[in-house]
Motif scaffolding. Structure first.
Motif, short mmCIF file in Angstrom:
data_model
loop_
_atom_site.label_atom_id
_atom_site.label_comp_id
_atom_site.label_asym_id
_atom_site.label_seq_id
_atom_site.Cartn_x
_atom_site.Cartn_y
_atom_site.Cartn_z
N LYS A 697 0.86 -1.19 0.00
CA LYS A 697 0.00 0.00 0.00
C LYS A 697 0.89 1.23 0.00
O LYS A 697 1.66 1.47 0.94
N ASP A 698 0.81 1.99 -1.09
CA ASP A 698 1.58 3.22 -1.21
C ASP A 698 0.90 4.29 -0.36
O ASP A 698 -0.24 4.69 -0.63
N LEU A 699 1.60 4.76 0.68
CA LEU A 699 1.02 5.71 1.63
C LEU A 699 1.23 7.16 1.22
O LEU A 699 0.56 8.06 1.73
N THR A 708 -4.82 -1.64 -1.62
CA THR A 708 -3.73 -2.61 -1.50
C THR A 708 -3.51 -3.24 -2.87
O THR A 708 -4.43 -3.26 -3.70
N ARG A 750 6.57 6.50 2.00
CA ARG A 750 6.42 5.29 2.80
C ARG A 750 5.43 4.32 2.14
O ARG A 750 4.48 4.73 1.49
N MET A 751 5.70 3.04 2.34
CA MET A 751 4.83 1.99 1.83
C MET A 751 4.59 0.96 2.93
O MET A 751 5.53 0.56 3.62
N ARG A 752 3.34 0.56 3.07
CA ARG A 752 3.03 -0.51 4.02
C ARG A 752 3.13 -1.85 3.30
O ARG A 752 2.55 -2.04 2.24
N THR A 764 2.84 -7.09 9.15
CA THR A 764 3.03 -5.85 8.40
C THR A 764 4.33 -5.18 8.79
O THR A 764 4.87 -5.38 9.89
N ALA A 765 4.86 -4.39 7.87
CA ALA A 765 6.06 -3.61 8.11
C ALA A 765 6.00 -2.39 7.20
O ALA A 765 5.15 -2.31 6.30
N GLU A 766 6.89 -1.44 7.43
CA GLU A 766 6.89 -0.23 6.61
C GLU A 766 8.21 -0.10 5.88
O GLU A 766 9.29 -0.24 6.46
N THR A 768 10.52 2.40 3.36
CA THR A 768 10.70 3.80 2.97
C THR A 768 11.53 3.87 1.69
O THR A 768 12.60 3.27 1.61
#
Length: 773
Positions: A697-699, A708, A750-752, A764-766, A768
């Motif tokens: 998911k591109d935040l 998603t 940031r991307m989830r 889940t993780a993030e 960058t």
């Protein structure tokens, strides 16, 4: 002295240029035409076949023949059966007769391409039929599918043909469309990976492998967005913009190009007012100039003639328009037969005709046809219908089946059920589980669901059967018979769904699509030309399910279907529900094994199942505008969503790790990748396969993004209690987007990252993406 184009020591390019320099305009036109139906090229005799006068006239028209479609096709449209068609053991002789005639009766002796339909196995007498694409997508097993498509190619080449027309490019966002079964699903990433498997299985990994006796050229269809037809009406316009075109509909063909696909077929539809067969920006600008595609673009059946509405009925102008756009090879059109006159009248450029001829000749050279156009006449005996193919086909059927629900662990069935009622119109009809584009089948070939249950049921178990209704028809007597059978059983297996079965009573249009009558229900309610407004099962089946449930018996639903039906009513009546799609000729065996626990189900939905046609669209990767929009009278959530699928065991995920957790745009452009590591453990007591799914998911983006997006997956097998660390990778292709300026680029932000057994993600993780300095 032999002409240079016969010299094997020269390069392909040198041989092509020598041959092209010798050709008349008439001979060039012959090479870009595929005008006749192949089943009209021969006549069956008691001791073999003879070539018809129609075939000989077609050869004489262009002093040669570019391609011949469907020499081995057998179905109600072609009216080819075992009485008048070509069986596997006769095929190579027939193919060789065609090549021999052309070599001996044309000035240049250019071999002909033999093209065949293989959307789910070769559409020919004795051809092995695999699950349709909507089921293939639900396997999520690219390695297995590559093997299966390799078998399909081997069968076709053993019979003497060279080009396989295979549906891979359509994305299923409109399930009312009759050709939904030909789509791998609703997601472009999954479809692209399956397309790669199809190409590599059929062609191999290098151009040199095309000459092998078990490989064919893959011709992918339909290019592009034919599955986005407005209203789900076949061949309708695609109401999409460039962003959706590039994000959703083009990735499959790009994957095919990168895998080396030798051809594609243009779509019947239009995009922004321009028919695909006249779309130079698409067929030349994107496909060739942007992607570097060097293969053949084939027209769909009589599609060039559809351009007559733009040319005032002038065939020559229509031919020139398609040729200029980038079409190289016709299919049954009149328009391309006028190209010689079109060139003379200035309506088509001979330079563009030469371009198309070069592409057709290049494919023939790369297939090795100039060096040996003939086929060993004994290979097909061992190849077609081989036991190795049967076993891989059975495994594909097993893995395509999705367990949607299993209340109170009703499945797998145990030995405590001594009498099982198998009820429903799809329980004992082999054609209803094979899909459209199905060849004529001999008696006894394939395993129905009823037969599969009887084979696998524990010794001493009684299996009783009643159809109960048809697909869209039914009588009180049929219903009462089913109720009587159910009343005397311990459990009911209700086998319902749709049908793409063609029969000799159905009328067809010029390109083979079924012609249906508005408002008149037929038993064929899916397939080419059979679009629907309502996604519910036929009313007689819904009534059958309701009345069976009222008996109070436990009901296990098995849905055999070619499109995502709205199963809300059926779902509520069943304690357990299997979605088997059209599982192919081994499908009944696979269903039986899953029902009795010999096989643990591992399929995951490749397309969301709606609650109602009024919800459409319901695909999972909708744009993020907050929560999924709903309705005053109905939720916006599908009945079952993309990626869903249960197992007889359970899996746990832990230890999600990104290496690195931050990466720069420059690093991605230079080939840098992010390793996504996760540990999966089988926490149950049964061995099983799990599909590890990775979503992004591109935040922070310059354009709105989906909630998603699938960007990685892998299917793994784990014994009870076993764990495995799975590594998936993200690179530029997965992390870049089409930006506000329509550049494909990675943007800082940031991307989830979510990884798990469904799109919800267990971990889940993030990540960058860092701006370059």
């Amino acid at each position: 002295m032999e002409a240079a184009y016969w010299n094997k020591e020269l390069t392909v390019e040198e041989r092509i240029e020598d041959l092209l320099g010798r050709m008349t305009t008439k001979e060039k036109v012959g090479q870009v035409n595929q005008h006749m139906y192949g089943w009209n090229a021969y006549r069956r005799l008691p001791d073999g076949i003879e070539l018809t006068e129609a075939f000989k006239q077609e050869v004489a028209f262009g002093d040669g023949m570019g391609a011949l479609y469907g020499l081995f096709r057998a179905d109600p449209w072609s009216a080819v059966t075992y009485e008048n068609g070509i069986t596997a053991t006769q095929s190579a002789k027939a193919a060789n007769a065609v090549q021999r005639y052309i070599r001996e009766h044309t000035r240049l002796g250019i071999p002909v391409l033999l093209s065949e339909e293989c959307p789910h196995g070769h559409q020919a007498l004795d051809g092995t039929l695999i699950p349709t694409n909507i089921g293939i997508g639900s396997t999520w097993n690219t390695e297995l599918m590559e093997r299966v498509y390799g078998h399909v190619a081997a069968e076709i080449r053993a019979r003497g043909a060279h080009v396989g027309l295979i549906s891979t490019l359509d994305i299923l966002r409109e399930p009312r469309w009759g050709r939904s079964e030909e789509c791998y699903g609703e997601d472009p990433y999954l479809a692209a990976k399956m397309t790669e498997s199809a190409v590599r299985g059929m062609q191999g990994s290098t151009p040199e492998e095309l000459k092998k006796p078990d490989k064919i050229a893959a011709l992918l269809k339909h290019f592009v967005a034919q599955g986005a037809a407005l209203g789900g009406r076949n061949s309708g316009p695609a109401g999409i913009g460039e962003r959706e075109l590039r994000e959703i509909h083009l990735p499959g063909m790009l994957a095919g190009v990168r895998a080396g696909a030798q051809g594609c077929m243009a779509a019947y539809n239009e995009i922004d007012g321009i028919p695909c067969h006249a779309n130079k920006e698409l067929l030349t600008g994107i496909l060739r100039d942007e992607w570097g595609f060097e293969g053949v673009v084939m027209a769909d059946g009589v599609a060039i003639d559809r351009l007559l509405s733009m040319t005032g009925g002038d065939y020559e102008s229509a031919a020139g328009m398609a040729l200029a756009a980038g079409v190289d090879l016709s299919l049954w059109d009149t328009s391309f037969t006028t190209l010689e006159a079109a060139v003379e009248a200035g309506k088509a450029e001979e330079e563009l005709l030469d371009r198309a001829v070069r592409r057709v000749l290049k494919l023939k050279f790369e297939l090795g046809l100039f060096d040996n156009p003939f086929t060993d006449e004994d290979i097909a005996k061992e190849t077609v219908g081989s036991e190795t193919f049967r076993l891989d086909n059975l495994q594909a059927a097993r893995e395509s089946i999705v367990l949607l629900k299993n209340e109170d662990a009703l499945l797998p069935l145990g030995s405590n059920y001594r009498k099982i009622a198998v009820i429903g119109p799809n329980a004992d009809n082999i054609y209803n589980q094979l899909g459209d584009y199905t060849s004529t089948q001999p008696a006894g070939k394939g395993v129905t669901v009823l037969e599969g249950i009887r084979r696998i049921a524990p010794e001493g178990t009684e299996v009783a059967y009643a159809a109960g209704s048809g697909i869209r028809s039914g009588t009180p007597e049929q219903l009462q018979e089913a109720l009587d059978v159910a009343a005397d059983a311990d459990v009911v297996v209700l086998v319902v769904g749709g049908s793409s079965t063609r029969n000799f009573d159905i009328r067809f249009d010029t390109n083979g699509a079924a012609i249906t009558t508005e408002g008149v229900p037929g038993e064929m309610d899916c397939g080419e030309g059979v679009d629907v407004a309502d996604l519910q099962l036929g009313e007689p089946q819904r009534e059958l399910a309701k009345r069976i449930a009222e008996t109070g018996k436990s009901v296990i639903g098995v849905v055999i279907q070619g499109r995502p039906h709205a199963l809300t009513d059926i779902d509520s009546l069943c304690g357990a529900l299997l979605c088997a799609w059209y599982p192919g000729q081994e499908g009944g065996q696979a269903v039986g094994e899953i029902l009795f626990g010999q096989v643990n189900p591992s399929g995951k939905l490749a397309v969301s199942l709606p609650r109602s046609a009024g919800q459409l669209p319901v695909y999972y990767n909708y744009k993020d505008g907050g929560s999924r929009p709903g309705y005053f009278d109905l939720t916006g959530q599908p009945l079952y969503t993309f990626g869903h699928g249960l197992s007889y065991t359970s899996f746990a995920y832990e230890g999600l790790e990104l290496q690195p957790a931050a990466i720069s745009v420059k690093e991605l452009v230079q080939g840098g990748r992010v390793a996504v590591k996760v540990t999966v453990r089988n926490t149950g007591e049964t061995a099983g396969q799990e599909v590890v799914q990775l979503y992004v998911k591109d935040l922070e983006a310059s354009v709105t993004r989906p909630v998603t997006e699938l960007k990685g997956f892998r299917k793994v097998g784990l014994a009870a209690g076993e764990s495995q660390t799975v590594v998936l990778e993200l690179g530029l292709d997965e992390l870049a987007i089409w930006t506000a300026s329509m550049d494909f680029a990675a943007e800082p932000g940031r991307m989830r990252i979510a990884v798990g057994g469904s799109q919800d993600g267990d971990c889940t993780a993030e990540l960058t993406i860092v701006r370059d300095h």
